[in-house]
Design a protein around this motif. Structure first.
Motif, PDB file in Angstrom:
ATOM      1  N   ASP A 275      16.313  61.611  25.059  1.00  0.00           N
ATOM      2  CA  ASP A 275      15.803  60.341  24.769  1.00  0.00           C
ATOM      3  C   ASP A 275      14.889  59.532  25.913  1.00  0.00           C
ATOM      4  O   ASP A 275      14.268  59.135  24.601  1.00  0.00           O
ATOM      5  N   ALA A 276      14.882  59.859  27.067  1.00  0.00           N
ATOM      6  CA  ALA A 276      13.480  58.977  27.726  1.00  0.00           C
ATOM      7  C   ALA A 276      13.013  59.149  27.463  1.00  0.00           C
ATOM      8  O   ALA A 276      11.709  58.744  27.269  1.00  0.00           O
ATOM      9  N   GLN A 277      12.603  60.819  26.459  1.00  0.00           N
ATOM     10  CA  GLN A 277      11.131  61.310  26.552  1.00  0.00           C
ATOM     11  C   GLN A 277      10.707  60.288  25.076  1.00  0.00           C
ATOM     12  O   GLN A 277       9.545  60.314  25.278  1.00  0.00           O
ATOM     13  N   LYS A 278      11.112  60.558  24.510  1.00  0.00           N
ATOM     14  CA  LYS A 278      11.490  60.306  22.735  1.00  0.00           C
ATOM     15  C   LYS A 278      10.960  58.596  23.258  1.00  0.00           C
ATOM     16  O   LYS A 278       9.652  57.922  22.899  1.00  0.00           O
TER      17      LYS A 278
ATOM     18  N   LEU B 125       6.322  63.203  34.903  1.00  0.00           N
ATOM     19  CA  LEU B 125       6.516  62.199  34.408  1.00  0.00           C
ATOM     20  C   LEU B 125       4.721  60.952  33.681  1.00  0.00           C
ATOM     21  O   LEU B 125       5.317  59.884  32.925  1.00  0.00           O
ATOM     22  N   SER B 126       3.927  61.358  34.265  1.00  0.00           N
ATOM     23  CA  SER B 126       2.428  60.576  34.038  1.00  0.00           C
ATOM     24  C   SER B 126       2.795  61.275  32.312  1.00  0.00           C
ATOM     25  O   SER B 126       2.090  60.367  31.500  1.00  0.00           O
ATOM     26  N   ASN B 127       2.974  61.826  31.453  1.00  0.00           N
ATOM     27  CA  ASN B 127       2.556  62.190  30.222  1.00  0.00           C
ATOM     28  C   ASN B 127       3.315  61.500  29.464  1.00  0.00           C
ATOM     29  O   ASN B 127       3.572  62.208  28.538  1.00  0.00           O
ATOM     30  N   LEU B 128       4.553  61.069  30.121  1.00  0.00           N
ATOM     31  CA  LEU B 128       5.452  60.882  29.581  1.00  0.00           C
ATOM     32  C   LEU B 128       5.521  59.580  29.143  1.00  0.00           C
ATOM     33  O   LEU B 128       5.806  58.853  27.958  1.00  0.00           O
ATOM     34  N   LYS B 129       4.420  58.636  29.621  1.00  0.00           N
ATOM     35  CA  LYS B 129       4.667  56.907  29.158  1.00  0.00           C
ATOM     36  C   LYS B 129       3.811  57.448  28.485  1.00  0.00           C
ATOM     37  O   LYS B 129       2.605  57.657  28.683  1.00  0.00           O
ATOM     38  N   GLY B 130       4.030  55.775  27.644  1.00  0.00           N
ATOM     39  CA  GLY B 130       2.917  55.843  26.095  1.00  0.00           C
ATOM     40  C   GLY B 130       2.894  56.818  25.557  1.00  0.00           C
ATOM     41  O   GLY B 130       2.534  55.870  24.359  1.00  0.00           O
TER      42      GLY B 130
ATOM     43  N   GLU C  41       6.616  60.360  15.428  1.00  0.00           N
ATOM     44  CA  GLU C  41       7.740  60.302  15.039  1.00  0.00           C
ATOM     45  C   GLU C  41       8.911  61.124  14.913  1.00  0.00           C
ATOM     46  O   GLU C  41      10.249  60.381  13.840  1.00  0.00           O
ATOM     47  N   HIS C  42       8.527  61.419  15.228  1.00  0.00           N
ATOM     48  CA  HIS C  42      10.004  62.707  15.549  1.00  0.00           C
ATOM     49  C   HIS C  42       9.984  63.348  16.967  1.00  0.00           C
ATOM     50  O   HIS C  42       9.253  64.025  17.476  1.00  0.00           O
ATOM     51  N   ASN C  43      11.463  63.227  17.452  1.00  0.00           N
ATOM     52  CA  ASN C  43      11.435  64.494  19.433  1.00  0.00           C
ATOM     53  C   ASN C  43      12.586  64.419  19.068  1.00  0.00           C
ATOM     54  O   ASN C  43      12.949  63.625  19.740  1.00  0.00           O
ATOM     55  N   GLU C  44      12.936  65.267  18.864  1.00  0.00           N
ATOM     56  CA  GLU C  44      14.271  66.071  19.117  1.00  0.00           C
ATOM     57  C   GLU C  44      14.539  67.335  19.623  1.00  0.00           C
ATOM     58  O   GLU C  44      14.234  68.049  19.487  1.00  0.00           O
ATOM     59  N   ILE C  45      15.996  67.205  20.605  1.00  0.00           N
ATOM     60  CA  ILE C  45      16.451  68.622  21.129  1.00  0.00           C
ATOM     61  C   ILE C  45      17.911  68.928  20.251  1.00  0.00           C
ATOM     62  O   ILE C  45      18.152  68.152  19.589  1.00  0.00           O
TER      63      ILE C  45
ATOM     64  N   VAL D  15       2.249  61.403  19.236  1.00  0.00           N
ATOM     65  CA  VAL D  15       1.073  61.387  20.422  1.00  0.00           C
ATOM     66  C   VAL D  15       1.634  61.507  21.941  1.00  0.00           C
ATOM     67  O   VAL D  15       2.481  60.585  21.763  1.00  0.00           O
ATOM     68  N   ASP D  16       1.312  62.647  23.169  1.00  0.00           N
ATOM     69  CA  ASP D  16       2.021  62.277  24.090  1.00  0.00           C
ATOM     70  C   ASP D  16       1.538  61.380  25.437  1.00  0.00           C
ATOM     71  O   ASP D  16       0.554  60.668  24.191  1.00  0.00           O
ATOM     72  N   GLY D  17       1.889  61.415  26.154  1.00  0.00           N
ATOM     73  CA  GLY D  17       1.417  60.019  26.712  1.00  0.00           C
ATOM     74  C   GLY D  17      -0.354  59.966  27.276  1.00  0.00           C
ATOM     75  O   GLY D  17      -1.075  59.385  27.084  1.00  0.00           O
ATOM     76  N   ASP D  18      -1.118  61.740  27.499  1.00  0.00           N
ATOM     77  CA  ASP D  18      -2.397  61.422  27.396  1.00  0.00           C
ATOM     78  C   ASP D  18      -3.192  61.132  26.209  1.00  0.00           C
ATOM     79  O   ASP D  18      -4.353  61.705  26.953  1.00  0.00           O
ATOM     80  N   GLY D  19      -1.988  61.088  25.145  1.00  0.00           N
ATOM     81  CA  GLY D  19      -2.805  60.846  24.125  1.00  0.00           C
ATOM     82  C   GLY D  19      -3.465  62.327  22.964  1.00  0.00           C
ATOM     83  O   GLY D  19      -3.811  61.856  21.990  1.00  0.00           O
ATOM     84  N   THR D  20      -2.826  63.346  23.629  1.00  0.00           N
ATOM     85  CA  THR D  20      -2.718  64.626  22.873  1.00  0.00           C
ATOM     86  C   THR D  20      -1.856  64.806  21.352  1.00  0.00           C
ATOM     87  O   THR D  20      -0.785  63.985  21.331  1.00  0.00           O
ATOM     88  N   LYS D  21      -1.702  64.640  20.219  1.00  0.00           N
ATOM     89  CA  LYS D  21      -1.626  64.844  18.743  1.00  0.00           C
ATOM     90  C   LYS D  21      -0.436  65.996  18.996  1.00  0.00           C
ATOM     91  O   LYS D  21      -1.438  67.254  19.366  1.00  0.00           O
ATOM     92  N   ILE D  22       0.388  65.900  18.432  1.00  0.00           N
ATOM     93  CA  ILE D  22       1.646  67.186  19.113  1.00  0.00           C
ATOM     94  C   ILE D  22       2.528  67.066  17.572  1.00  0.00           C
ATOM     95  O   ILE D  22       3.022  66.354  16.697  1.00  0.00           O
ATOM     96  N   ASP D  23       2.192  68.170  17.246  1.00  0.00           N
ATOM     97  CA  ASP D  23       3.717  68.773  16.041  1.00  0.00           C
ATOM     98  C   ASP D  23       3.165  70.094  16.156  1.00  0.00           C
ATOM     99  O   ASP D  23       2.761  70.680  15.614  1.00  0.00           O
TER     100      ASP D  23
END
Length: 147
Positions: A40-43, A74-79, A83-87, A110-118
């Motif tokens: 939940d915090a990551q999302k 932790l740095s990568n989690l910020k920002g 659209e979807h992020n679930e365990i 998009v993760d905290g460092d701007g990398t698009k993820i799908d």
């Protein structure tokens, strides 16, 4: 005398075995809850709620085989914007003061460092009960799963 000893041992086992199973069930529920708090915090991009869950010596191995520590994760989690992020499919096995949690994660955004993820992943987290009685994750590993 021998029969009394055997009956006493049997009664003791009969009593302690359910307590052991109950303790393992409680640990599994606690770790599953911590995994959900983390997710939940990551999302939400909320690194402050993840920080106490990770040991100072925490090590992460991502889907590309890159290793990072607590501060990098932790740095990568910020920002992050998701659209979807679930365990899902969380399973926990307890071994005394250590627990292994496995599960699945799916995310698009998009993760905290701007990398698009799908992608979809399977993950394994190792948790240790620390001297203060709190559980902390000491290691995490993710593996990409084809859609």
């Amino acid at each position: 005398m021998r029969r009394t000893t055997v009956l006493t041992l049997f009664a003791l086992i009969w009593f302690l075995l359910p307590l052991s199973l109950l303790a393992q069930t409680n640990v599994a529920a606690a770790i599953a809850h911590l995994e959900q708090v983390w997710a939940d915090a990551q999302k939400a991009g909320d690194a402050a709620n993840v920080a106490p869950l990770l040991a100072d010596s925490f090590i992460n191995t991502d889907v590309d085989g890159n290793r990072s520590g607590k501060s990098e994760l932790l740095s990568n989690l910020k920002g992050g914007k998701w659209e979807h992020n679930e365990i899902s499919d969380v399973k926990v096995m307890a071994y005394g003061d250590t627990a292994i949690a496995t599960g699945a994660w799916s995310g698009k955004g998009v993760d905290g460092d701007g990398t698009k993820i799908d992608r979809n992943e399977r993950w394994t987290d190792t948790w240790v009960k620390m001297k203060d009685g709190k559980w902390q994750c000491v290691a995490s590993q993710q593996t990409s799963v084809k859609k």
